[in-house]
Design an enzyme around this catalytic site. Structure first.
Site, PDB file in Angstrom:
ATOM      1  N   GLY A  46       0.786  -1.229   0.000  1.00  0.00           N
ATOM      2  CA  GLY A  46       0.000   0.000   0.000  1.00  0.00           C
ATOM      3  C   GLY A  46       0.820   1.282   0.000  1.00  0.00           C
ATOM      4  N   SER A  47       2.076   1.218  -0.464  1.00  0.00           N
ATOM      5  CA  SER A  47       2.877   2.452  -0.436  1.00  0.00           C
ATOM      6  C   SER A  47       2.353   3.476  -1.450  1.00  0.00           C
ATOM      7  CB  SER A  47       4.364   2.153  -0.678  1.00  0.00           C
ATOM      8  OG  SER A  47       4.584   1.753  -2.007  1.00  0.00           O
ATOM      9  N   ASN A  48       1.841   2.996  -2.588  1.00  0.00           N
ATOM     10  CA  ASN A  48       1.258   3.950  -3.546  1.00  0.00           C
ATOM     11  C   ASN A  48      -0.050   4.525  -3.008  1.00  0.00           C
ATOM     12  OD1 ASN A  48       2.759   4.175  -6.241  1.00  0.00           O
ATOM     13  ND2 ASN A  48       2.882   1.991  -5.742  1.00  0.00           N
ATOM     14  N   LEU A  86      -4.182  -7.474  -7.527  1.00  0.00           N
ATOM     15  CA  LEU A  86      -3.755  -8.566  -8.392  1.00  0.00           C
ATOM     16  C   LEU A  86      -4.894  -9.400  -8.986  1.00  0.00           C
ATOM     17  CD1 LEU A  86      -0.634  -9.694  -6.352  1.00  0.00           C
ATOM     18  CD2 LEU A  86      -0.782  -8.069  -8.252  1.00  0.00           C
ATOM     19  N   ASN A 119      -4.614   1.854 -13.757  1.00  0.00           N
ATOM     20  CA  ASN A 119      -3.696   0.902 -13.109  1.00  0.00           C
ATOM     21  C   ASN A 119      -2.265   1.427 -13.213  1.00  0.00           C
ATOM     22  OD1 ASN A 119      -2.892  -1.660 -11.929  1.00  0.00           O
ATOM     23  ND2 ASN A 119      -2.137  -2.232 -13.955  1.00  0.00           N
ATOM     24  N   HIS A 127       1.673  -0.023 -13.389  1.00  0.00           N
ATOM     25  CA  HIS A 127       2.427  -1.258 -13.626  1.00  0.00           C
ATOM     26  C   HIS A 127       3.930  -0.944 -13.511  1.00  0.00           C
ATOM     27  CE1 HIS A 127       3.000  -5.302 -15.185  1.00  0.00           C
ATOM     28  NE2 HIS A 127       3.999  -4.812 -15.889  1.00  0.00           N
ATOM     29  N   ASP A 135      -3.005  -5.572 -18.377  1.00  0.00           N
ATOM     30  CA  ASP A 135      -1.969  -4.625 -18.801  1.00  0.00           C
ATOM     31  C   ASP A 135      -2.023  -4.203 -20.272  1.00  0.00           C
ATOM     32  OD1 ASP A 135      -0.927  -4.893 -16.196  1.00  0.00           O
ATOM     33  OD2 ASP A 135       0.258  -6.627 -16.807  1.00  0.00           O
ATOM     34  N   GLU A 179       7.250   5.659  -9.076  1.00  0.00           N
ATOM     35  CA  GLU A 179       5.793   5.561  -8.832  1.00  0.00           C
ATOM     36  C   GLU A 179       5.338   6.639  -7.859  1.00  0.00           C
ATOM     37  OE1 GLU A 179       4.903   0.874  -9.640  1.00  0.00           O
ATOM     38  OE2 GLU A 179       5.213   1.463  -7.564  1.00  0.00           O
TER      39      GLU A 179
HETATM   40  C1  GRF Z   1       3.589  -1.315  -7.481  1.00  0.00           C
HETATM   41  O1  GRF Z   1       4.900  -1.567  -7.869  1.00  0.00           O
HETATM   42  C2  GRF Z   1       2.679  -1.223  -8.675  1.00  0.00           C
HETATM   43  O2  GRF Z   1       3.332  -0.830  -9.829  1.00  0.00           O
HETATM   44  C3  GRF Z   1       2.205  -2.645  -8.839  1.00  0.00           C
HETATM   45  O3  GRF Z   1       2.123  -3.153  -7.537  1.00  0.00           O
HETATM   46  C4  GRF Z   1       3.020  -2.471  -6.676  1.00  0.00           C
HETATM   47  C5  GRF Z   1       2.262  -2.020  -5.473  1.00  0.00           C
HETATM   48  O4  GRF Z   1       3.122  -1.562  -4.479  1.00  0.00           O
HETATM   49  N1  GRF Z   1       0.999  -2.701  -9.620  1.00  0.00           N
HETATM   50  P1  GRF Z   1       2.540  -0.889  -3.181  1.00  0.00           P
HETATM   51  O5  GRF Z   1       1.609  -1.915  -2.526  1.00  0.00           O
HETATM   52  O6  GRF Z   1       1.819   0.337  -3.590  1.00  0.00           O
HETATM   53  O7  GRF Z   1       3.724  -0.604  -2.306  1.00  0.00           O
END
Ligand code: GRF
Length: 195
Positions: free
Chosen positions: A13-15, A86, A103, A105, A146, A175
């Site tokens: 969940g870092s994004n 996923l 999304n 990627h 994708d 990201e």
């Molecule tokens: C990211 O690298 C994104 O590109 C991919 O899954 C990862 C998620 O990372 N789809 P996080 O859970 O947001 O850290």
């Protein structure tokens, strides 16, 4: 009224964290809630710390979609963001959110995409094939893995001494730097068209 984002994630969940922080004080866009299909995922911690509602959605329920779409309607969600989620989006959801599912990627699509290409599997392949560059792809979601149309890509160099760990770090830096901004531009542009 602000445009509302629902973020779907299965992992750390870092994004999601970056997006929540970025849009926290935003005047036109907000992260309304998170959805996760894995009970033990790190994103629960993120939701807890940043005080954002998180909804557990079993994979089968996500695919079946009926209850999910009711929740999304009820919460008046405008945009769906998949950040490390996923499971392939079902067509009913894609129809309902035409051009409003995005999304991210961790590679330069169309290379290194498709079923099974996620997380470290992607970085592993990039290193194995001795690619000179990798990067991130932010794209609309269609019915396949994708393949939806591209919104933005950002690149980094792959050095001969890069490992999965260093490459993963480079990609995550990209990201976290670009994803919020790209989403902001996209959503504001669509609001301007609508008004
Ligand atoms: C990211 O690298 C994104 O590109 C991919 O899954 C990862 C998620 O990372 N789809 P996080 O859970 O947001 O850290």
């Amino acid at each position: 009224m602000k445009s509302k984002i629902a973020i779907f994630a299965s992992g750390r969940g870092s994004n999601a964290q970056r997006l929540i922080e970025f849009f926290k004080e935003h005047s036109e866009i907000e992260v309304d809630c998170l959805f996760c299909n894995r009970k033990e995922a790190g994103i629960y911690q993120v939701a807890h710390e940043l005080d954002v509602e998180i909804v557990y959605i079993p994979t089968a329920e996500f695919i079946e979609g009926k209850e999910l779409m009711e929740i999304l309607n009820k919460r008046k969600i405008d945009w769906i963001v998949l950040a490390g989620f996923l499971v392939k989006a079902p067509s009913a959801l894609i129809d309902l959110f035409q051009g409003r599912i995005v999304n991210i990627h961790p590679a330069l699509l169309p290379k290194f995409g498709g079923k099974g290409m996620y997380g470290d599997h992607v970085h592993n392949e990039v290193l194995k094939l001795k690619e000179k560059r990798s990067g991130i792809s932010i794209h609309f979601v269609d019915e396949n893995y994708d393949t939806g149309s591209m919104i933005a890509q950002f690149q980094c160099e792959v050095e001969p001494d890069d490992t999965i760990d260093t490459l993963r770090e480079k990609i995550q830096r990209l990201e976290h730097k670009h994803f919020p901004q790209v989403l902001e531009n996209l959503i504001l542009e669509s609001r301007n068209k609508r008004d």
